[in-house]
Design a protein around this motif. Structure first.
Motif, PDB file in Angstrom:
ATOM      1  N   ALA A  59      47.751  47.793  61.850  1.00 15.38           N
ATOM      2  CA  ALA A  59      49.017  47.948  61.144  1.00 15.38           C
ATOM      3  C   ALA A  59      49.289  46.968  60.281  1.00 15.38           C
ATOM      4  CB  ALA A  59      50.261  48.002  62.479  1.00 15.38           C
ATOM      5  N   ARG A  60      49.052  45.818  60.577  1.00 20.35           N
ATOM      6  CA  ARG A  60      49.003  44.682  59.539  1.00 20.35           C
ATOM      7  C   ARG A  60      47.797  45.055  58.312  1.00 20.35           C
ATOM      8  NH1 ARG A  60      53.500  41.634  60.564  1.00 20.35           N
ATOM      9  NH2 ARG A  60      53.413  40.894  62.874  1.00 20.35           N
ATOM     10  N   TYR A  61      46.680  45.401  58.743  1.00 20.94           N
ATOM     11  CA  TYR A  61      45.696  45.637  57.644  1.00 20.94           C
ATOM     12  C   TYR A  61      46.230  46.827  56.791  1.00 20.94           C
ATOM     13  CZ  TYR A  61      41.353  45.218  55.410  1.00 20.94           C
ATOM     14  OH  TYR A  61      40.306  45.012  54.231  1.00 20.94           O
ATOM     15  N   ALA A  62      46.961  47.852  57.483  1.00 23.83           N
ATOM     16  CA  ALA A  62      47.498  49.160  56.656  1.00 23.83           C
ATOM     17  C   ALA A  62      48.412  48.504  55.564  1.00 23.83           C
ATOM     18  CB  ALA A  62      47.916  50.030  57.415  1.00 23.83           C
ATOM     19  N   GLU A  63      49.061  47.423  55.826  1.00 24.83           N
ATOM     20  CA  GLU A  63      50.219  46.902  54.862  1.00 24.83           C
ATOM     21  C   GLU A  63      49.493  46.319  53.940  1.00 24.83           C
ATOM     22  OE1 GLU A  63      52.624  44.214  57.312  1.00 24.83           O
ATOM     23  OE2 GLU A  63      53.472  45.597  58.375  1.00 24.83           O
ATOM     24  N   PHE A  64      48.570  45.680  54.046  1.00 24.02           N
ATOM     25  CA  PHE A  64      47.579  44.938  52.902  1.00 24.02           C
ATOM     26  C   PHE A  64      47.174  46.122  52.150  1.00 24.02           C
ATOM     27  CE2 PHE A  64      42.997  44.260  51.882  1.00 24.02           C
ATOM     28  CZ  PHE A  64      43.399  43.211  51.076  1.00 24.02           C
ATOM     29  N   ILE A  65      46.612  47.205  52.564  1.00 18.72           N
ATOM     30  CA  ILE A  65      46.181  48.148  51.745  1.00 18.72           C
ATOM     31  C   ILE A  65      47.364  48.763  51.017  1.00 18.72           C
ATOM     32  CG2 ILE A  65      45.360  50.595  51.659  1.00 18.72           C
ATOM     33  CD1 ILE A  65      43.687  49.824  54.416  1.00 18.72           C
ATOM     34  N   GLN A  66      48.418  49.289  51.682  1.00 18.43           N
ATOM     35  CA  GLN A  66      49.469  49.843  50.914  1.00 18.43           C
ATOM     36  C   GLN A  66      50.024  48.777  49.758  1.00 18.43           C
ATOM     37  OE1 GLN A  66      51.878  50.625  54.331  1.00 18.43           O
ATOM     38  NE2 GLN A  66      50.417  52.207  55.127  1.00 18.43           N
ATOM     39  N   ALA A  67      50.036  47.457  50.015  1.00 18.98           N
ATOM     40  CA  ALA A  67      50.593  46.575  48.975  1.00 18.98           C
ATOM     41  C   ALA A  67      49.347  46.758  47.791  1.00 18.98           C
ATOM     42  CB  ALA A  67      50.729  45.246  49.569  1.00 18.98           C
ATOM     43  N   GLY A  68      48.525  47.201  47.921  1.00 20.90           N
ATOM     44  CA  GLY A  68      47.449  47.129  46.837  1.00 20.90           C
ATOM     45  C   GLY A  68      46.343  46.071  46.862  1.00 20.90           C
ATOM     46  N   GLY A  69      46.256  45.530  47.835  1.00 20.48           N
ATOM     47  CA  GLY A  69      45.144  44.625  48.022  1.00 20.48           C
ATOM     48  C   GLY A  69      43.785  44.867  47.674  1.00 20.48           C
ATOM     49  N   TYR A  70      43.531  46.293  47.702  1.00 20.67           N
ATOM     50  CA  TYR A  70      41.988  46.390  47.097  1.00 20.67           C
ATOM     51  C   TYR A  70      42.095  46.526  45.774  1.00 20.67           C
ATOM     52  CZ  TYR A  70      39.856  47.208  51.744  1.00 20.67           C
ATOM     53  OH  TYR A  70      39.319  47.070  53.091  1.00 20.67           O
ATOM     54  N   GLU A  71      43.315  46.332  44.890  1.00 21.10           N
ATOM     55  CA  GLU A  71      43.279  46.474  43.549  1.00 21.10           C
ATOM     56  C   GLU A  71      43.623  45.111  42.825  1.00 21.10           C
ATOM     57  OE1 GLU A  71      45.078  49.331  45.395  1.00 21.10           O
ATOM     58  OE2 GLU A  71      43.011  50.006  45.246  1.00 21.10           O
ATOM     59  N   ASP A  72      43.678  44.240  43.560  1.00 20.99           N
ATOM     60  CA  ASP A  72      44.163  42.852  43.058  1.00 20.99           C
ATOM     61  C   ASP A  72      42.601  42.027  43.220  1.00 20.99           C
ATOM     62  OD1 ASP A  72      45.133  40.447  42.546  1.00 20.99           O
ATOM     63  OD2 ASP A  72      46.979  40.597  43.543  1.00 20.99           O
ATOM     64  N   PRO A  73      42.146  41.873  42.056  1.00 20.62           N
ATOM     65  CA  PRO A  73      40.973  40.756  41.960  1.00 20.62           C
ATOM     66  C   PRO A  73      41.150  39.202  42.365  1.00 20.62           C
ATOM     67  CG  PRO A  73      41.588  41.521  39.697  1.00 20.62           C
ATOM     68  CD  PRO A  73      42.421  42.332  40.588  1.00 20.62           C
ATOM     69  N   ARG A  74      42.427  39.021  42.077  1.00 23.75           N
ATOM     70  CA  ARG A  74      42.951  37.451  42.455  1.00 23.75           C
ATOM     71  C   ARG A  74      42.668  37.369  44.026  1.00 23.75           C
ATOM     72  NH1 ARG A  74      48.842  37.611  40.579  1.00 23.75           N
ATOM     73  NH2 ARG A  74      48.682  39.528  41.697  1.00 23.75           N
ATOM     74  N   LEU A  75      42.631  38.376  44.663  1.00 27.61           N
ATOM     75  CA  LEU A  75      42.744  37.998  46.123  1.00 27.61           C
ATOM     76  C   LEU A  75      41.289  37.778  46.760  1.00 27.61           C
ATOM     77  CD1 LEU A  75      45.273  40.628  47.547  1.00 27.61           C
ATOM     78  CD2 LEU A  75      45.558  38.259  47.309  1.00 27.61           C
ATOM     79  N   TRP A  76      40.245  38.322  45.751  1.00 22.11           N
ATOM     80  CA  TRP A  76      38.825  38.812  46.440  1.00 22.11           C
ATOM     81  C   TRP A  76      38.026  37.541  46.018  1.00 22.11           C
ATOM     82  CZ3 TRP A  76      37.189  43.091  49.177  1.00 22.11           C
ATOM     83  CH2 TRP A  76      38.364  43.906  49.770  1.00 22.11           C
ATOM     84  N   GLY A  77      38.076  36.837  44.830  1.00 18.82           N
ATOM     85  CA  GLY A  77      37.084  35.987  44.418  1.00 18.82           C
ATOM     86  C   GLY A  77      36.166  36.784  43.526  1.00 18.82           C
ATOM     87  N   GLU A  78      35.298  36.125  42.670  1.00 22.33           N
ATOM     88  CA  GLU A  78      34.431  36.786  41.742  1.00 22.33           C
ATOM     89  C   GLU A  78      33.418  37.293  42.658  1.00 22.33           C
ATOM     90  OE1 GLU A  78      31.332  35.848  38.248  1.00 22.33           O
ATOM     91  OE2 GLU A  78      32.657  34.206  38.764  1.00 22.33           O
ATOM     92  N   ASP A  79      32.799  36.830  43.768  1.00 24.35           N
ATOM     93  CA  ASP A  79      31.742  37.582  44.448  1.00 24.35           C
ATOM     94  C   ASP A  79      32.083  38.778  45.249  1.00 24.35           C
ATOM     95  OD1 ASP A  79      33.286  35.964  46.127  1.00 24.35           O
ATOM     96  OD2 ASP A  79      31.705  34.952  47.126  1.00 24.35           O
ATOM     97  N   GLY A  80      33.539  38.537  45.833  1.00 20.58           N
ATOM     98  CA  GLY A  80      33.924  39.635  46.594  1.00 20.58           C
ATOM     99  C   GLY A  80      34.457  40.739  45.688  1.00 20.58           C
ATOM    100  N   TRP A  81      34.934  40.613  44.634  1.00 21.63           N
ATOM    101  CA  TRP A  81      35.629  41.469  43.694  1.00 21.63           C
ATOM    102  C   TRP A  81      34.223  42.329  43.361  1.00 21.63           C
ATOM    103  CZ3 TRP A  81      39.740  44.195  43.349  1.00 21.63           C
ATOM    104  CH2 TRP A  81      39.772  45.052  42.288  1.00 21.63           C
ATOM    105  N   ALA A  82      33.291  41.623  42.907  1.00 21.32           N
ATOM    106  CA  ALA A  82      32.106  42.270  42.562  1.00 21.32           C
ATOM    107  C   ALA A  82      31.648  43.256  43.441  1.00 21.32           C
ATOM    108  CB  ALA A  82      30.905  41.355  41.993  1.00 21.32           C
ATOM    109  N   HIS A  83      31.522  42.862  44.834  1.00 28.01           N
ATOM    110  CA  HIS A  83      31.183  43.706  45.804  1.00 28.01           C
ATOM    111  C   HIS A  83      32.173  44.765  46.226  1.00 28.01           C
ATOM    112  CE1 HIS A  83      29.627  45.179  49.583  1.00 28.01           C
ATOM    113  NE2 HIS A  83      30.572  44.930  50.267  1.00 28.01           N
TER     114      HIS A  83
END
Length: 432
Positions: A213-237
């Motif tokens: 449920a918590r992770y679904a909130e992250f997805i719904q909040a656009g977590g997979y579209e925000d490169p600031r959350l991922w760092g350069e290495d994580g976003w590239a992957h």
């Protein structure tokens, strides 16, 4: 000594029963098929556990002649990447089964007569314990392969327990030293040793792993579209892999596919099949971070009443069904709060079992590390390429899981039963 031999024999037989259940559940065509380039064919794992048993118990401990020296190279994990193993002249299913039976018969004969002393390899039955753990680790790998196979379901298990009371929130872990690692666990592997004292500043850690449920909130909040959350290495992957959510979640956002069955996502179940970068991005989105390995182990082992480090969060007794979700007893993580008797003295839940938990620590040896009994078990993996995971999963056997046990993998891996919990630095008003 008789009790030790009986314990070893029981563990070998119990472990082999699990291996047979995982390999007998499918037909021969499924055994030889590669279900993912990330995984070996199941028949390779089957013969590999036999080959390791032959190398260490039959040839080394027993001093016996080789059973099949001609296949050593085929089942050397360092010589052939998983993606290439289907092209090798592997033993067919019938040959593999006959081989592992022959090796096991010799190993049991050696167990009846060998002295469990004199050599470090034999002290407390270590060589036999190493083989038990090795086979159990491959059983978990084979379970992960079952999750990746297509076709009708072949595995079944009872559902996990339902918590009487929901568990949520955070726990403050006080500043101070604790003993990390072990010198006394008889079957501990080289990377768990030696015991050493580390001083850890005060921090706060989640009481349970992050839930669906918590992770679904992250997805719904656009977590997979925000490169600031991922760092350069994580976003590239994330971009190259096209990640949009945990592995095995379906596009409808309300179901996942688990061991061939389409089921509704259980909201309070720990999220599983996420990689390190996904875990880190979620933690940043939540205003937190991943725990370090030493923070994870202090939360799992430190007893503030005595100042000592326990074997497990609940104490020194081996895991029972009331403590943790281990050993493929269930085919999923249990909902948050399902194991109150397994909580740590400070009230942190489900640190053992359910999901492997990513930590923000590179895999390395402890101060004073010595490779034993061979460098290839741990030392060759040390460095920044691998992140440490702790705690085991629902697919991890109790023989290969304890408060000091360390797992590691590439940060992009998520075919493993991996989840996470968050941590953060303690605020001044929390420690004052």
């Amino acid at each position: 000594m008789t009790d030790l031999r009986l314990t070893v024999a029981a563990e070998l037989e119990r472990t082999r029963a699990r291996t047979e259940a995982l390999t007998e559940a499918v037909d021969d065509s499924d055994l030889i098929r590669q279900h993912s380039p990330l995984m070996s064919p199941l028949v390779w794992d089957l013969a590999h556990v036999g080959n390791q048993e032959e190398l260490w118990l039959v040839r080394d401990v027993g001093g016996r002649d080789p059973v099949r020296r001609d296949i050593d190279e085929l089942y050397d994990a360092f010589k052939h990447p998983r993606r290439d193993r289907p092209a090798l002249p592997l033993l067919n299913p019938a040959e593999a089964r006959a081989y592992v039976r022959q090796v096991r018969n010799k190993a049991m004969d050696i167990l009846d007569t060998v002295r469990m002393e004199g050599r470090p390899l034999l002290a407390d039955g270590f060589a036999f314990g190493m083989i038990v753990q090795h086979e159990q680790q491959h059983d978990e790998t084979m379970l992960a392969t079952h999750q990746l196979r297509t076709g009708a379901p072949v595995l079944s298990a009872a559902p996990p327990p339902v918590p009487a009371h929901p568990v949520d929130g955070e726990v403050l872990i006080p500043a101070g030293p604790f003993t990390m690692g072990t010198d006394v666990e008889p079957w501990a592997l080289d990377n768990e040793r030696p015991a050493h004292v580390v001083d850890v500043p005060a921090y706060v850690i989640d009481r349970t792993p992050v839930t669906n449920a918590r992770y679904a909130e992250f997805i719904q909040a656009g977590g997979y579209e925000d490169p600031r959350l991922w760092g350069e290495d994580g976003w590239a992957h994330r971009v190259s892999a096209g990640l949009t959510g945990p592995a095995h979640w379906n596009r409808d956002g309300v179901t996942y596919t688990r061991f061939g069955r389409v089921e509704r996502i259980v909201p309070d179940e720990p999220v599983v099949h996420v990689d390190f970068y996904e875990a880190r991005a979620y933690a940043r989105w939540a205003g937190k971070r991943l725990p370090t390995e030493r923070e994870w182990e202090k939360a799992a082992r430190f007893d503030p009443a005595t100042g000592r480090s326990r074997r497990f969060p609940w104490g020194d007794d081996p895991p029972e069904a009331r403590h943790a979700n281990l050993g493929q007893r269930h085919l999923s993580p249990a909902p948050a709060g399902a194991y109150p008797e397994g909580a740590s003295p400070l009230g942190v839940h489900q640190l053992i079992g359910d999901v492997w938990e990513w930590t923000d620590t590179d895999f390395h040896g402890y101060p004073g590390f010595r490779p034993f009994p061979y460098r290839e078990y741990s030392e060759v993996f040390f460095g920044p390429d691998y992140k440490v995971l702790r705690g085991g999963s629902f697919g991890t056997d109790a023989a290969a899981c304890r408060g000091t046990f360390r797992n590691w993998d590439y940060p992009i891996r998520r075919q493993i039963f991996s989840g996470f919990r968050c941590a953060r630095d303690a605020r001044p008003e929390e420690v004052g």
